[in-house]
Each structure stands twice: as structure tokens, then as C-alpha cells.
Design an enzyme around this catalytic site. Sequence first.
Site, PDB file in Angstrom:
ATOM      1  N   CYS A  10       0.830  -1.208   0.000  1.00  0.00           N
ATOM      2  CA  CYS A  10       0.000   0.000   0.000  1.00  0.00           C
ATOM      3  C   CYS A  10       0.867   1.262   0.000  1.00  0.00           C
ATOM      4  O   CYS A  10       2.091   1.182   0.091  1.00  0.00           O
ATOM      5  CB  CYS A  10      -0.918  -0.005   1.223  1.00  0.00           C
ATOM      6  SG  CYS A  10      -0.017   0.028   2.790  1.00  0.00           S
ATOM      7  N   CYS A  13       3.020   1.595   3.046  1.00  0.00           N
ATOM      8  CA  CYS A  13       4.135   0.648   3.002  1.00  0.00           C
ATOM      9  C   CYS A  13       5.267   1.199   2.143  1.00  0.00           C
ATOM     10  O   CYS A  13       6.444   1.126   2.516  1.00  0.00           O
ATOM     11  CB  CYS A  13       3.673  -0.698   2.458  1.00  0.00           C
ATOM     12  SG  CYS A  13       2.375  -1.485   3.416  1.00  0.00           S
TER      13      CYS A  13
END
Length: 76
Positions: A10, A13
Site C-alpha cells: 500500500c 508501506c
Amino acid sequence: MNIKILGPGCKKCEKLYNLTNEVLDELEKQANITKVTDFNDIASYGVMKTPALVIDENVKFSGKVPSKKDLKKLLK
């Protein structure tokens, strides 16, 4: 130093991955950085919220991207 970024890939991340690289460059430190995206592997660390930062097999942050200042303290 071995660093793992736990998360499915994501935006948070990726932000943690990029911030970690940036801080390592600023500190002139070398580390092996690995992205861990498999949910079973992530769960094996006891992490329920991503992104998570693992340094030498110890979970340091989970569920948020730490501030640059906090990350520098961990990586010194």
C-alpha cells in the site's frame, strides 16, 4: 542490519520503505532491506496492522509510518 518492511504494498508501506532508505542514506549506514508482502509471513511476526518495521527480527513499529526523527533514533 536486516530490515523488513511488512505490508501488502500500500501507499503507507511504500512511504515507509522510501523513508527507511532515505534515513539510511543520511546516516551513511548499510542494511539489507526486504519487503514482506505475504500475509502469512506478516502474521508470523504478530503484526495485525501494516505497515510494520522489523529490525533484526524485532518489530519496532506497526500500523503507522514513524516520523523521520523516530526512525533515525532506531537506525543509529
